[in-house]
Write a protein that holds these residues in place. Sequence first.
Motif, mmCIF file in Angstrom:
data_model
loop_
_atom_site.group_PDB
_atom_site.id
_atom_site.type_symbol
_atom_site.label_atom_id
_atom_site.label_comp_id
_atom_site.label_asym_id
_atom_site.label_seq_id
_atom_site.Cartn_x
_atom_site.Cartn_y
_atom_site.Cartn_z
ATOM 1 N N VAL B 44 0.848 -1.199 0.000
ATOM 2 C CA VAL B 44 0.000 0.000 0.000
ATOM 3 C C VAL B 44 0.881 1.246 0.000
ATOM 4 C CG1 VAL B 44 -1.741 1.337 1.266
ATOM 5 C CG2 VAL B 44 -1.914 -1.158 1.185
ATOM 6 N N GLU B 45 1.915 1.209 0.849
ATOM 7 C CA GLU B 45 2.827 2.359 0.939
ATOM 8 C C GLU B 45 3.482 2.636 -0.412
ATOM 9 O OE1 GLU B 45 3.406 4.609 3.232
ATOM 10 O OE2 GLU B 45 5.051 5.550 2.098
ATOM 11 N N LEU B 46 3.911 1.575 -1.100
ATOM 12 C CA LEU B 46 4.541 1.752 -2.410
ATOM 13 C C LEU B 46 3.571 2.419 -3.375
ATOM 14 C CD1 LEU B 46 6.856 1.326 -4.415
ATOM 15 C CD2 LEU B 46 6.008 -0.986 -4.817
ATOM 16 N N ALA B 47 2.331 1.967 -3.381
ATOM 17 C CA ALA B 47 1.318 2.535 -4.277
ATOM 18 C C ALA B 47 1.102 4.014 -3.988
ATOM 19 C CB ALA B 47 0.003 1.780 -4.139
ATOM 20 N N VAL B 48 1.023 4.337 -2.691
ATOM 21 C CA VAL B 48 0.775 5.734 -2.317
ATOM 22 C C VAL B 48 1.974 6.610 -2.677
ATOM 23 C CG1 VAL B 48 0.288 7.277 -0.371
ATOM 24 C CG2 VAL B 48 -0.888 5.088 -0.534
ATOM 25 N N GLN B 49 3.170 6.066 -2.533
ATOM 26 C CA GLN B 49 4.372 6.831 -2.911
ATOM 27 C C GLN B 49 4.383 7.103 -4.414
ATOM 28 O OE1 GLN B 49 8.068 5.194 -1.496
ATOM 29 N NE2 GLN B 49 7.450 5.315 0.660
ATOM 30 N N LYS B 53 4.172 10.795 -6.433
ATOM 31 C CA LYS B 53 5.192 11.247 -7.388
ATOM 32 C C LYS B 53 4.645 11.443 -8.791
ATOM 33 C CE LYS B 53 8.553 8.418 -5.498
ATOM 34 N NZ LYS B 53 9.554 7.362 -5.614
ATOM 35 N N LEU B 54 3.619 10.668 -9.124
ATOM 36 C CA LEU B 54 3.145 10.657 -10.514
ATOM 37 C C LEU B 54 1.715 11.176 -10.575
ATOM 38 C CD1 LEU B 54 4.555 9.569 -13.049
ATOM 39 C CD2 LEU B 54 3.415 7.395 -12.683
ATOM 40 N N ASP B 55 1.550 12.393 -11.135
ATOM 41 C CA ASP B 55 0.211 12.977 -11.261
ATOM 42 C C ASP B 55 -0.730 12.071 -12.031
ATOM 43 O OD1 ASP B 55 1.094 16.496 -11.544
ATOM 44 O OD2 ASP B 55 0.424 15.268 -9.849
ATOM 45 N N GLY B 56 -1.968 12.060 -11.609
ATOM 46 C CA GLY B 56 -2.964 11.278 -12.341
ATOM 47 C C GLY B 56 -2.948 9.804 -11.989
ATOM 48 N N THR B 57 -2.240 9.444 -10.923
ATOM 49 C CA THR B 57 -2.245 8.033 -10.497
ATOM 50 C C THR B 57 -3.436 7.784 -9.600
ATOM 51 O OG1 THR B 57 0.157 7.877 -10.591
ATOM 52 C CG2 THR B 57 -0.969 6.258 -9.217
ATOM 53 N N HIS B 58 -4.110 6.663 -9.860
ATOM 54 C CA HIS B 58 -5.277 6.294 -9.062
ATOM 55 C C HIS B 58 -4.989 4.947 -8.406
ATOM 56 C CE1 HIS B 58 -9.700 6.523 -8.260
ATOM 57 N NE2 HIS B 58 -9.501 5.231 -8.078
ATOM 58 N N VAL B 59 -5.181 4.883 -7.099
ATOM 59 C CA VAL B 59 -4.893 3.637 -6.382
ATOM 60 C C VAL B 59 -6.171 2.994 -5.856
ATOM 61 C CG1 VAL B 59 -3.713 2.611 -4.390
ATOM 62 C CG2 VAL B 59 -2.602 4.449 -5.685
ATOM 63 N N ASP B 60 -6.433 1.785 -6.306
ATOM 64 C CA ASP B 60 -7.549 0.992 -5.764
ATOM 65 C C ASP B 60 -6.961 -0.074 -4.862
ATOM 66 O OD1 ASP B 60 -9.578 0.804 -8.822
ATOM 67 O OD2 ASP B 60 -9.487 2.305 -7.219
ATOM 68 N N VAL B 61 -7.668 -0.381 -3.768
ATOM 69 C CA VAL B 61 -7.267 -1.534 -2.955
ATOM 70 C C VAL B 61 -8.398 -2.539 -2.995
ATOM 71 C CG1 VAL B 61 -5.608 -0.540 -1.363
ATOM 72 C CG2 VAL B 61 -8.028 -0.327 -0.858
ATOM 73 N N ILE B 62 -8.017 -3.802 -2.948
ATOM 74 C CA ILE B 62 -9.025 -4.850 -2.990
ATOM 75 C C ILE B 62 -8.688 -5.900 -1.950
ATOM 76 C CG2 ILE B 62 -7.818 -6.219 -4.776
ATOM 77 C CD1 ILE B 62 -10.630 -6.849 -5.938
ATOM 78 N N THR B 63 -9.702 -6.478 -1.339
ATOM 79 C CA THR B 63 -9.471 -7.578 -0.426
ATOM 80 C C THR B 63 -10.515 -8.654 -0.640
ATOM 81 O OG1 THR B 63 -8.889 -8.137 1.864
ATOM 82 C CG2 THR B 63 -10.878 -6.828 1.566
ATOM 83 N N VAL B 64 -10.133 -9.883 -0.358
ATOM 84 C CA VAL B 64 -11.081 -10.998 -0.351
ATOM 85 C C VAL B 64 -11.165 -11.425 1.100
ATOM 86 C CG1 VAL B 64 -11.525 -13.348 -1.115
ATOM 87 C CG2 VAL B 64 -10.419 -11.732 -2.670
#
Lengths: 317, 256
Positions: B44-49, B53-64
Amino acid sequence: MTDVVLVAETNGLDLLPINMEMATLATKLGPSITAVVLGDAPDKAAQTLAKQTGFNTIAVQSPALADYTAEGYIKVLTPFLDELKPGFVLIGHTANGSDYAPALATGLSAGCITAVEGLETENGPVFKRAVYGGKFEILVKPLFPTTVLTISQGSFAPVESPSVVGTVERREVQVALTATRSEGRTLTTTEASGLDKADVVVAGGRGMGKRENLKLLDDLCAILNRSAVAGSRPLCDMGWLPYNRQVGLTGVTVSPKLYMAFGISGARQHTAGMKGSGFIVAVSNDPQAPIFSLADVGVVADVKEFIPALIERLRNE
Amino acid sequence: MNILVCIKQVLDPETNLVVDPDGKWVAPTHAPRYQLNRFDEYAVELAVQVKEKLDGTHVDVITVGPESARTILERALGMGANDAVHILAENDSPLPPKTVAEWIAEHARTKSYDLILTGAMSEDLMQGQVGPMLASTLDYAWATAVMEAELSNGEVRVSRELEGGVRHHLVLTLPALLAVQSGINQPRYPILSNLLRAKKQEVPVIDSRNLEASHPRVEVISASLPGRIRDGIMLEGDPAQSADRLVSLLKDKALI
């Protein structure tokens, strides 16, 4: 048709010891065994393997296999295994083996069992592995015709010298890597910690609680001759200790005369690096911690209370 | 850039567990407490970082996972993920990793993810299978045990951690899946205001009973306590007494 295919683990050129252990498991799974070595120059390793195991070995050669890549191994192994249709595919439970084994299983419509530590054969082969950090063991039964297994180091004894040498067959293959480029390996240069030379290793895990509490480990080492401080992976991940002090599967393996584990649960990743120690003392406030089954002396206690008591007692000596 | 992070809820490591009456799995003895799988925190931390840094990045998280898994989705949102998806499934017996991979893949195909991140393994099952299986199912390039990741121009440069302090450097073409190793970064604590907002955020829930699952390829037939590896003793008493006894034992064996 073959019962078992053993995919050898190499570090590029040389065979790793885990192959001899996997060979023992192979012999328990079926009489018909084929070993395979992948690489750019796999011949020497294939010959050694055939000699040390007695298995007929195939040396699969391609410049694209000079370095391990998941893409390369999957592209080569999938048609090869589709042809041989083995009941079991044995792969080392190493960083590389774990990297591709599950995907290989998917592509082969095979089952996958990772980190295998044992075999039971009462009603057909079932495989033992650890869960919950080693607190429990489970037996897993294959349900499909082919199962890909990754085998943990130290689970089986090395195979005995065979009476016959296996045959070696060389196959050259074409592999195009379209999504991967290997750029080689480097050694993370960390100054030697001297851990492997210590007579006593004093190791801390997450049970130490706070970073400041590591001072207790330093204080203990100050009283014990030829001792060194070490830690479990999570402590190094948090930056409390440098990685060259990490004992475990991805760190250093030590076997000092005395290993003292404070606040360490004893998950496989850690015990792999210290289970050969002469005498093991474990202190944890979790009575279920798997470290206790490996300890010569165990104490269920809060390390923040126990270590000062130990230091006090030692100072009185 | 679209990133999907796969996360899992695991039991607090100090939960008291026993083998269940069937002898097939384990169950907590008291009301369980859950937390975000340690390795997934790093993902999660990597995705948020990357998002920072990169404009226009969208992060979804998913769990089962079961209903309680909503909490870890909120934590990830609190750390900076944009949206969450919850595939609802009971956790009283372990789900086959192939099934988890198939369900996540079904969601992943509804969106074009450039990067999918997972933790190296879960702390409970310790199998490390879902990542590579998901990549294979989606036909993504992948790498596991990732300790460094750098994105540029439709590629990601990674360093994988091998044994003995060795790192293997690779470049993968996107789309790719990375299963990250612990220590790749320092996961942040969620900001309280983000967490509060996350609690109110709508999270689509997909009932896994409406999803297809291929036939399981392995079956867990029993669970048990491991045998002792060494015939050790446990010291009783308060810390001072145990410390005393320990020192005597170690002196007897000339270890100190």
